[in-house]
Design a protein around this motif. Structure first.
Motif, mmCIF file in Angstrom:
data_model
loop_
_atom_site.group_PDB
_atom_site.id
_atom_site.type_symbol
_atom_site.label_atom_id
_atom_site.label_comp_id
_atom_site.label_asym_id
_atom_site.label_seq_id
_atom_site.Cartn_x
_atom_site.Cartn_y
_atom_site.Cartn_z
ATOM 1 N N THR A 1 0.817 -1.192 0.000
ATOM 2 C CA THR A 1 0.000 0.000 0.000
ATOM 3 C C THR A 1 0.866 1.264 0.000
ATOM 4 O O THR A 1 2.039 1.202 0.334
ATOM 5 N N LEU A 2 0.242 2.403 -0.363
ATOM 6 C CA LEU A 2 0.924 3.690 -0.320
ATOM 7 C C LEU A 2 0.076 4.606 0.550
ATOM 8 O O LEU A 2 -1.054 4.935 0.210
ATOM 9 N N GLY A 3 0.617 4.954 1.716
ATOM 10 C CA GLY A 3 -0.175 5.730 2.662
ATOM 11 C C GLY A 3 -1.412 4.985 3.118
ATOM 12 O O GLY A 3 -2.428 5.596 3.461
ATOM 13 N N GLY A 4 -1.319 3.663 3.106
ATOM 14 C CA GLY A 4 -2.446 2.847 3.542
ATOM 15 C C GLY A 4 -3.475 2.577 2.472
ATOM 16 O O GLY A 4 -4.388 1.774 2.676
ATOM 17 N N MET B 1 -11.791 14.528 9.410
ATOM 18 C CA MET B 1 -11.838 13.577 8.311
ATOM 19 C C MET B 1 -10.436 13.076 7.970
ATOM 20 O O MET B 1 -9.435 13.595 8.463
ATOM 21 N N SER B 2 -10.365 12.095 7.073
ATOM 22 C CA SER B 2 -9.081 11.615 6.563
ATOM 23 C C SER B 2 -8.853 12.195 5.174
ATOM 24 O O SER B 2 -9.791 12.327 4.377
ATOM 25 N N GLU B 3 -7.608 12.557 4.886
ATOM 26 C CA GLU B 3 -7.266 13.128 3.585
ATOM 27 C C GLU B 3 -7.401 12.116 2.457
ATOM 28 O O GLU B 3 -7.647 12.488 1.310
ATOM 29 N N VAL B 4 -7.182 10.845 2.768
ATOM 30 C CA VAL B 4 -7.266 9.780 1.769
ATOM 31 C C VAL B 4 -8.174 8.676 2.297
ATOM 32 O O VAL B 4 -8.420 8.590 3.501
ATOM 33 N N PRO B 5 -8.696 7.814 1.418
ATOM 34 C CA PRO B 5 -9.548 6.723 1.890
ATOM 35 C C PRO B 5 -8.849 5.841 2.919
ATOM 36 O O PRO B 5 -7.654 5.544 2.783
ATOM 37 N N VAL B 6 -9.565 5.450 3.942
ATOM 38 C CA VAL B 6 -9.015 4.561 4.970
ATOM 39 C C VAL B 6 -9.308 3.133 4.549
ATOM 40 O O VAL B 6 -10.433 2.642 4.705
ATOM 41 N N GLN B 7 -8.287 2.453 4.002
ATOM 42 C CA GLN B 7 -8.491 1.127 3.427
ATOM 43 C C GLN B 7 -7.751 0.022 4.186
ATOM 44 O O GLN B 7 -8.107 -1.143 4.054
ATOM 45 N N THR B 8 -6.742 0.396 4.953
ATOM 46 C CA THR B 8 -6.004 -0.622 5.720
ATOM 47 C C THR B 8 -5.739 -0.098 7.131
ATOM 48 O O THR B 8 -6.671 -0.020 7.924
ATOM 49 N N PHE C 1 -4.802 9.629 7.587
ATOM 50 C CA PHE C 1 -4.130 10.914 7.477
ATOM 51 C C PHE C 1 -5.144 12.003 7.831
ATOM 52 O O PHE C 1 -6.066 12.279 7.065
ATOM 53 N N LEU C 2 -4.977 12.587 9.000
ATOM 54 C CA LEU C 2 -5.939 13.562 9.485
ATOM 55 C C LEU C 2 -5.961 14.807 8.601
ATOM 56 O O LEU C 2 -4.907 15.383 8.300
ATOM 57 N N ASP C 3 -7.147 15.224 8.187
ATOM 58 C CA ASP C 3 -7.300 16.471 7.445
ATOM 59 C C ASP C 3 -7.366 17.599 8.469
ATOM 60 O O ASP C 3 -8.443 18.099 8.801
ATOM 61 N N ALA C 4 -6.187 17.966 8.947
ATOM 62 C CA ALA C 4 -6.106 18.927 10.043
ATOM 63 C C ALA C 4 -6.585 20.314 9.636
ATOM 64 O O ALA C 4 -7.208 21.024 10.427
ATOM 65 N N GLN C 5 -6.324 20.707 8.401
ATOM 66 C CA GLN C 5 -6.689 22.046 7.956
ATOM 67 C C GLN C 5 -8.203 22.238 7.956
ATOM 68 O O GLN C 5 -8.713 23.235 8.473
ATOM 69 N N THR C 6 -8.910 21.274 7.385
ATOM 70 C CA THR C 6 -10.377 21.380 7.330
ATOM 71 C C THR C 6 -10.979 21.354 8.732
ATOM 72 O O THR C 6 -11.976 22.035 9.008
ATOM 73 N N ALA C 7 -10.378 20.559 9.609
ATOM 74 C CA ALA C 7 -10.901 20.433 10.978
ATOM 75 C C ALA C 7 -10.421 21.552 11.892
ATOM 76 O O ALA C 7 -10.814 21.606 13.062
ATOM 77 N N ASN C 8 -9.544 22.438 11.365
ATOM 78 C CA ASN C 8 -8.939 23.494 12.192
ATOM 79 C C ASN C 8 -8.236 22.905 13.411
ATOM 80 O O ASN C 8 -8.366 23.401 14.540
ATOM 81 N N LEU C 9 -7.500 21.824 13.154
ATOM 82 C CA LEU C 9 -6.775 21.123 14.205
ATOM 83 C C LEU C 9 -5.308 21.517 14.140
ATOM 84 O O LEU C 9 -4.637 21.292 13.122
ATOM 85 N N ASN D 1 0.179 14.440 11.052
ATOM 86 C CA ASN D 1 -1.222 14.031 10.862
ATOM 87 C C ASN D 1 -1.341 12.557 10.485
ATOM 88 O O ASN D 1 -2.405 12.095 10.093
ATOM 89 N N ARG D 2 -0.254 11.823 10.609
ATOM 90 C CA ARG D 2 -0.197 10.420 10.161
ATOM 91 C C ARG D 2 -0.460 9.480 11.329
ATOM 92 O O ARG D 2 0.320 9.406 12.274
ATOM 93 N N ILE D 3 -1.567 8.772 11.264
ATOM 94 C CA ILE D 3 -1.952 7.822 12.315
ATOM 95 C C ILE D 3 -1.846 6.406 11.744
ATOM 96 O O ILE D 3 -2.469 6.096 10.721
ATOM 97 N N VAL D 4 -1.063 5.557 12.408
ATOM 98 C CA VAL D 4 -0.864 4.184 11.935
ATOM 99 C C VAL D 4 -1.135 3.208 13.078
ATOM 100 O O VAL D 4 -0.596 3.364 14.170
ATOM 101 N N LEU D 5 -1.964 2.221 12.791
ATOM 102 C CA LEU D 5 -2.225 1.166 13.769
ATOM 103 C C LEU D 5 -1.503 -0.116 13.354
ATOM 104 O O LEU D 5 -1.295 -0.355 12.162
ATOM 105 N N HIS D 6 -1.107 -0.906 14.339
ATOM 106 C CA HIS D 6 -0.506 -2.207 14.065
ATOM 107 C C HIS D 6 -0.804 -3.151 15.229
ATOM 108 O O HIS D 6 -1.550 -2.797 16.153
ATOM 109 N N TYR D 7 -0.213 -4.308 15.170
ATOM 110 C CA TYR D 7 -0.506 -5.393 16.104
ATOM 111 C C TYR D 7 -0.352 -4.982 17.577
ATOM 112 O O TYR D 7 -1.118 -5.419 18.426
ATOM 113 N N HIS D 8 0.636 -4.133 17.870
ATOM 114 C CA HIS D 8 0.925 -3.785 19.254
ATOM 115 C C HIS D 8 0.121 -2.593 19.779
ATOM 116 O O HIS D 8 0.279 -2.211 20.940
#
Length: 341
Positions: A125-128, A256-263, A267-275, A294-301
């Protein structure tokens, strides 16, 4: 994994004498439908060895997505190690490259002003986000018609395979080489495996030795990696489900996420959310969570507790960001900035 390391074989893998390493390399190669594989210490080394082994005499170039790891995050390795130009391509759909994108930027022919494209390097994947197998097949067929090699940065191909049900071997049909990372989503301590044909890997081994990639008792690492493959890979579907739920929970907060969350990426859309991301990092640290912009990644741990802590951090960061913005606006007004005077 630690238990496996204590019982690992201790042969010299530089001379291909380590049983655990040889067995693991063969196992991964077979999963990817390739003849042979070699274990290396990192995904960067795997990608750089892969591309260097495909390239011969400059001038030449490698085409890839403009966000590709080989272009953005490998310390100019292609320029230094392979003397190659890179042709970065922005996908028109904003998510993944298509054959039309490739054709618009590929360099063919013998024009002496150019560096002909010799390798197309994709990332999945690229950016998930997942590159559809149908598009990979289109690009691969066209590339082979034009004598262009195909490499896949498949650091997270494990995730794509779990999410789509497409086997590694099916993906492997369309590539001359694949880099598969063991230490990211699979959570092993160290390593990647580069797979390809017998003659190709023979050349890679030469370059691997040249670049200091020989590991003596590699069994200590490949024994752990084998456990990761057997025990962590099957859990990725659960990780993907947790990521999807987290994305929904954040969306309910207005993020929201900047790109589709598929895996396993958001990627948090910080600008739109004023975050304010600096505030988010501070709040996350207070909640014992580490974030990278703004990059959130989950894994096994990643535990359920950590996910709840992150959501609480985002919630408080949104409130503080709103307060900061209001204060700045008030200060600007009081000093005359933005007025009609």
């Amino acid at each position: 994994m630690v238990a496996a390391m204590t019982n690992a074989t201790l042969g010299d893998s530089v001379y291909e004498e380590d049983e655990d390493t040889a067995a693991f390399e063969e196992k991964v190669a077979k999963l990817a439908g390739m003849e042979r594989g070699t274990f290396v210490v990192s995904g960067t080394m795997s990608n750089q060895l892969a591309l260097r082994a495909h390239l011969h005499q400059p001038p030449h170039s490698v085409l890839c997505d403009h966000r590709g790891h080989i272009f953005t995050s490998e310390a100019a390795g292609l320029a230094i190690l392979s003397q190659t130009m890179v042709t970065p391509v922005v996908p028109k759909n904003g998510i993944y490259l298509t054959l039309e994108d490739v054709k618009s930027k590929v360099i063919l022919g013998k024009n002496i002003h150019t560096a002909p494209t010799k390798v197309i390097s994709l990332e999945n994947t690229l950016g998930g986000t997942i590159m559809p197998i149908e598009e990979i097949a289109r690009i691969s067929e066209w590339a082979r018609q034009n004598d262009i090699k195909m490499h896949l940065d498949g650091a997270r191909l494990w995730n794509a395979s779990i999410a789509t049900g497409v086997s590694l071997a099916e993906y492997g049909k369309y590539f001359d080489s694949i880099s598969l990372c063991i230490s990211k989503g699979l959570c092993a301590p160290v390593g990647s495996v580069l797979v390809g044909g017998n003659d190709y890997i023979e050349k890679v081994l030469w370059l691997k030795k040249q670049q200091g990639g020989g590991i003596r008792q590699a069994g200590l690492l490949t024994a752990a990696a084998n456990v990761a493959l057997d025990e962590v890979w099957p859990t990725m579907a659960t990780t993907h489900q947790k990521t999807a739920q987290l994305a929904k929970d954040l969306e309910a907060m207005g993020v929201m996420s900047e790109v589709p969350v598929q895996t396993n990426f958001i990627f948090l859309d910080a600008q739109t959310a004023n975050l304010d991301l600096d505030i988010l990092a501070q709040e996350a640290a207070k909640h014992n969570v580490k974030v990278m912009a703004n990059r959130i990644v989950l894994h096994y741990h990643i535990t359920d507790e950590s996910i709840e802590n992150l959501k609480n951090a985002v919630k408080s960061a949104l409130t503080l960001s709103k307060q900061k913005a209001a204060t700045e606006k008030l200060n600007n007004v009081s000093t005359g900035y933005g007025s009609m005077r």
